[in-house]
Motif scaffolding. Structure first.
Motif, PDB file in Angstrom:
ATOM      1  N   ARG A   1      -0.170  -1.454  -1.205  1.00  0.00           N
ATOM      2  CA  ARG A   1       0.103  -2.300  -2.367  1.00  0.00           C
ATOM      3  C   ARG A   1      -1.216  -2.918  -2.787  1.00  0.00           C
ATOM      4  O   ARG A   1      -1.934  -3.485  -1.965  1.00  0.00           O
ATOM      5  CB  ARG A   1       1.111  -3.395  -2.017  1.00  0.00           C
ATOM      6  CG  ARG A   1       1.454  -4.287  -3.227  1.00  0.00           C
ATOM      7  CD  ARG A   1       2.383  -5.422  -2.876  1.00  0.00           C
ATOM      8  NE  ARG A   1       1.674  -6.372  -2.033  1.00  0.00           N
ATOM      9  CZ  ARG A   1       2.106  -6.789  -0.849  1.00  0.00           C
ATOM     10  NH1 ARG A   1       3.220  -6.332  -0.345  1.00  0.00           N
ATOM     11  NH2 ARG A   1       1.395  -7.649  -0.148  1.00  0.00           N
ATOM     12  N   THR A   2      -1.556  -2.823  -4.060  1.00  0.00           N
ATOM     13  CA  THR A   2      -2.795  -3.410  -4.544  1.00  0.00           C
ATOM     14  C   THR A   2      -2.603  -4.902  -4.768  1.00  0.00           C
ATOM     15  O   THR A   2      -1.473  -5.402  -4.774  1.00  0.00           O
ATOM     16  CB  THR A   2      -3.255  -2.749  -5.860  1.00  0.00           C
ATOM     17  OG1 THR A   2      -2.296  -3.035  -6.879  1.00  0.00           O
ATOM     18  CG2 THR A   2      -3.405  -1.246  -5.706  1.00  0.00           C
ATOM     19  N   ILE A   3      -3.713  -5.610  -4.990  1.00  0.00           N
ATOM     20  CA  ILE A   3      -3.594  -7.046  -5.233  1.00  0.00           C
ATOM     21  C   ILE A   3      -2.920  -7.321  -6.571  1.00  0.00           C
ATOM     22  O   ILE A   3      -2.441  -8.414  -6.810  1.00  0.00           O
ATOM     23  CB  ILE A   3      -4.970  -7.752  -5.159  1.00  0.00           C
ATOM     24  CG1 ILE A   3      -5.948  -7.148  -6.152  1.00  0.00           C
ATOM     25  CG2 ILE A   3      -5.513  -7.711  -3.752  1.00  0.00           C
ATOM     26  CD1 ILE A   3      -7.262  -7.876  -6.241  1.00  0.00           C
ATOM     27  N   GLY A   4      -2.847  -6.306  -7.432  1.00  0.00           N
ATOM     28  CA  GLY A   4      -2.135  -6.438  -8.709  1.00  0.00           C
ATOM     29  C   GLY A   4      -0.654  -6.152  -8.591  1.00  0.00           C
ATOM     30  O   GLY A   4       0.090  -6.299  -9.553  1.00  0.00           O
ATOM     31  N   GLY A   5      -0.200  -5.702  -7.396  1.00  0.00           N
ATOM     32  CA  GLY A   5       1.225  -5.470  -7.190  1.00  0.00           C
ATOM     33  C   GLY A   5       1.655  -4.030  -7.399  1.00  0.00           C
ATOM     34  O   GLY A   5       2.845  -3.750  -7.429  1.00  0.00           O
ATOM     35  N   MET A   6       0.722  -3.085  -7.535  1.00  0.00           N
ATOM     36  CA  MET A   6       1.085  -1.690  -7.739  1.00  0.00           C
ATOM     37  C   MET A   6       1.178  -0.985  -6.383  1.00  0.00           C
ATOM     38  O   MET A   6       0.322  -1.166  -5.528  1.00  0.00           O
ATOM     39  CB  MET A   6       0.044  -0.990  -8.611  1.00  0.00           C
ATOM     40  CG  MET A   6       0.390   0.450  -8.900  1.00  0.00           C
ATOM     41  SD  MET A   6      -0.740   1.237 -10.018  1.00  0.00           S
ATOM     42  CE  MET A   6      -2.249   1.127  -9.110  1.00  0.00           C
ATOM     43  N   TYR A   7       2.206  -0.192  -6.217  1.00  0.00           N
ATOM     44  CA  TYR A   7       2.392   0.573  -4.991  1.00  0.00           C
ATOM     45  C   TYR A   7       1.878   1.985  -5.225  1.00  0.00           C
ATOM     46  O   TYR A   7       2.155   2.595  -6.257  1.00  0.00           O
ATOM     47  CB  TYR A   7       3.868   0.605  -4.589  1.00  0.00           C
ATOM     48  CG  TYR A   7       4.385  -0.748  -4.189  1.00  0.00           C
ATOM     49  CD1 TYR A   7       4.271  -1.182  -2.876  1.00  0.00           C
ATOM     50  CD2 TYR A   7       4.954  -1.599  -5.121  1.00  0.00           C
ATOM     51  CE1 TYR A   7       4.728  -2.431  -2.498  1.00  0.00           C
ATOM     52  CE2 TYR A   7       5.410  -2.844  -4.753  1.00  0.00           C
ATOM     53  CZ  TYR A   7       5.296  -3.245  -3.441  1.00  0.00           C
ATOM     54  OH  TYR A   7       5.742  -4.480  -3.070  1.00  0.00           O
ATOM     55  N   ALA A   8       1.147   2.529  -4.255  1.00  0.00           N
ATOM     56  CA  ALA A   8       0.559   3.854  -4.396  1.00  0.00           C
ATOM     57  C   ALA A   8       0.342   4.454  -3.017  1.00  0.00           C
ATOM     58  O   ALA A   8       0.483   3.789  -1.986  1.00  0.00           O
ATOM     59  CB  ALA A   8      -0.762   3.767  -5.153  1.00  0.00           C
ATOM     60  N   THR A   9      -0.035   5.738  -3.011  1.00  0.00           N
ATOM     61  CA  THR A   9      -0.331   6.457  -1.784  1.00  0.00           C
ATOM     62  C   THR A   9      -1.814   6.766  -1.740  1.00  0.00           C
ATOM     63  O   THR A   9      -2.387   7.197  -2.746  1.00  0.00           O
ATOM     64  CB  THR A   9       0.473   7.770  -1.730  1.00  0.00           C
ATOM     65  OG1 THR A   9       1.851   7.473  -1.913  1.00  0.00           O
ATOM     66  CG2 THR A   9       0.285   8.468  -0.407  1.00  0.00           C
ATOM     67  N   VAL A  10      -2.451   6.568  -0.591  1.00  0.00           N
ATOM     68  CA  VAL A  10      -3.880   6.818  -0.430  1.00  0.00           C
ATOM     69  C   VAL A  10      -4.117   8.326  -0.398  1.00  0.00           C
ATOM     70  O   VAL A  10      -3.446   9.052   0.343  1.00  0.00           O
ATOM     71  CB  VAL A  10      -4.406   6.159   0.867  1.00  0.00           C
ATOM     72  CG1 VAL A  10      -5.860   6.507   1.091  1.00  0.00           C
ATOM     73  CG2 VAL A  10      -4.199   4.663   0.823  1.00  0.00           C
ATOM     74  N   LYS A  11      -5.077   8.811  -1.210  1.00  0.00           N
ATOM     75  CA  LYS A  11      -5.444  10.224  -1.211  1.00  0.00           C
ATOM     76  C   LYS A  11      -6.795  10.442  -0.540  1.00  0.00           C
ATOM     77  O   LYS A  11      -6.929  11.305   0.312  1.00  0.00           O
ATOM     78  CB  LYS A  11      -5.479  10.781  -2.644  1.00  0.00           C
ATOM     79  CG  LYS A  11      -4.130  11.030  -3.204  1.00  0.00           C
ATOM     80  CD  LYS A  11      -3.419  12.062  -2.360  1.00  0.00           C
ATOM     81  CE  LYS A  11      -2.015  12.289  -2.797  1.00  0.00           C
ATOM     82  NZ  LYS A  11      -1.319  13.220  -1.934  1.00  0.00           N
ATOM     83  N   GLU A  12      -7.807   9.665  -0.935  1.00  0.00           N
ATOM     84  CA  GLU A  12      -9.149   9.787  -0.362  1.00  0.00           C
ATOM     85  C   GLU A  12      -9.716   8.396  -0.117  1.00  0.00           C
ATOM     86  O   GLU A  12      -9.425   7.465  -0.862  1.00  0.00           O
ATOM     87  CB  GLU A  12     -10.091  10.526  -1.317  1.00  0.00           C
ATOM     88  CG  GLU A  12      -9.785  11.985  -1.526  1.00  0.00           C
ATOM     89  CD  GLU A  12     -10.768  12.630  -2.485  1.00  0.00           C
ATOM     90  OE1 GLU A  12     -11.836  12.042  -2.759  1.00  0.00           O
ATOM     91  OE2 GLU A  12     -10.453  13.723  -2.975  1.00  0.00           O
ATOM     92  N   ILE A  13     -10.556   8.297   0.903  1.00  0.00           N
ATOM     93  CA  ILE A  13     -11.197   7.023   1.203  1.00  0.00           C
ATOM     94  C   ILE A  13     -12.702   7.243   1.163  1.00  0.00           C
ATOM     95  O   ILE A  13     -13.233   8.102   1.872  1.00  0.00           O
ATOM     96  CB  ILE A  13     -10.769   6.499   2.589  1.00  0.00           C
ATOM     97  CG1 ILE A  13      -9.258   6.303   2.628  1.00  0.00           C
ATOM     98  CG2 ILE A  13     -11.491   5.204   2.907  1.00  0.00           C
ATOM     99  CD1 ILE A  13      -8.715   5.960   3.984  1.00  0.00           C
ATOM    100  N   GLY A  14     -13.375   6.478   0.316  1.00  0.00           N
ATOM    101  CA  GLY A  14     -14.831   6.509   0.238  1.00  0.00           C
ATOM    102  C   GLY A  14     -15.412   5.320   0.977  1.00  0.00           C
ATOM    103  O   GLY A  14     -14.713   4.617   1.725  1.00  0.00           O
ATOM    104  N   GLU A  15     -16.713   5.090   0.780  1.00  0.00           N
ATOM    105  CA  GLU A  15     -17.345   3.969   1.473  1.00  0.00           C
ATOM    106  C   GLU A  15     -16.886   2.626   0.922  1.00  0.00           C
ATOM    107  O   GLU A  15     -16.527   1.726   1.674  1.00  0.00           O
ATOM    108  CB  GLU A  15     -18.859   4.084   1.356  1.00  0.00           C
ATOM    109  CG  GLU A  15     -19.580   3.139   2.275  1.00  0.00           C
ATOM    110  CD  GLU A  15     -21.048   3.467   2.384  1.00  0.00           C
ATOM    111  OE1 GLU A  15     -21.831   2.502   2.442  1.00  0.00           O
ATOM    112  OE2 GLU A  15     -21.395   4.645   2.388  1.00  0.00           O
ATOM    113  N   ASP A  16     -16.887   2.486  -0.400  1.00  0.00           N
ATOM    114  CA  ASP A  16     -16.446   1.236  -1.040  1.00  0.00           C
ATOM    115  C   ASP A  16     -15.231   1.423  -1.932  1.00  0.00           C
ATOM    116  O   ASP A  16     -14.722   0.456  -2.493  1.00  0.00           O
ATOM    117  CB  ASP A  16     -17.583   0.643  -1.879  1.00  0.00           C
ATOM    118  CG  ASP A  16     -18.728   0.141  -1.028  1.00  0.00           C
ATOM    119  OD1 ASP A  16     -18.467  -0.237   0.128  1.00  0.00           O
ATOM    120  OD2 ASP A  16     -19.875   0.128  -1.518  1.00  0.00           O
TER     121      ASP A  16
END
Length: 168
Positions: free
Chosen positions: A44-59
């Motif tokens: 859940r983002t700080i804006g309240g949107m729910y999503a699924t993680v696809k890729e993780i970068g450094e930042d």
């Protein structure tokens, strides 16, 4: 210097230390939570949107917000990492607990009463209940007053008041 004059400064410095320490602990806990993300995790983002993680970068982190729709977010924008059961419950409405023993709600309230004849009509139940008249009332007759006035009372506003005789 006197100890009494230094006491307020010592208390102030101690309070500042405790406040910064608790804030630093919260930041570390949030960073640790973000480090536990992996592709396929629900967030859940700080804006309240729910999503699924696809890729993780450094930042940054790439999120799938809808099937086939990807968006790039800063890692700091992730408010919570959710476990699979909670994510599916919130986003898809899927519950793991399929043995819910809650009673079914009836379509009408007749089954909630103790009276067995409540759902029967008055004729079937054998009672002589008076029937309700839901029809429109007739117009008042010529000798009946209108608008709640007494029979001999004149309508208000037709004659001038005592102090306004002839004034218009």
């Amino acid at each position: 210097m006197n100890l009494v004059t230094l006491l307020p400064f010592i208390v102030l410095i101690g309070a500042m230390f405790l406040m910064t320490r608790s804030a630093k602990k919260k930041q570390q806990a949030a960073a640790q939570m973000r480090d536990h993300m992996s592709p396929g995790t629900g967030v859940r983002t700080i804006g309240g949107m729910y999503a699924t993680v696809k890729e993780i970068g450094e930042d940054t982190v790439t999120l799938e917000v809808a099937p086939g729709v990807h968006a790039v977010y800063a890692k700091n924008a992730i408010g919570a990492v959710l476990d699979d059961a909670e994510y599916n419950r919130i986003v898809h409405g899927i519950s793991d607990d399929l043995t819910i023993d809650t009673p079914a709600v009836p379509d009408d309230a007749s089954s909630l009463t103790l009276d067995k004849d409540a759902d029967k009509s008055a004729d079937e139940a054998g009672t002589d209940a008076p029937k309700l008249d839901l029809g429109k009332k007739d117009e008042p007759k010529a000798d009946e007053p209108k608008d709640g006035q007494a029979k001999n009372e004149e309508p208000k506003g037709d004659k001038p008041e005592d102090g306004e005789a002839g004034a218009k």
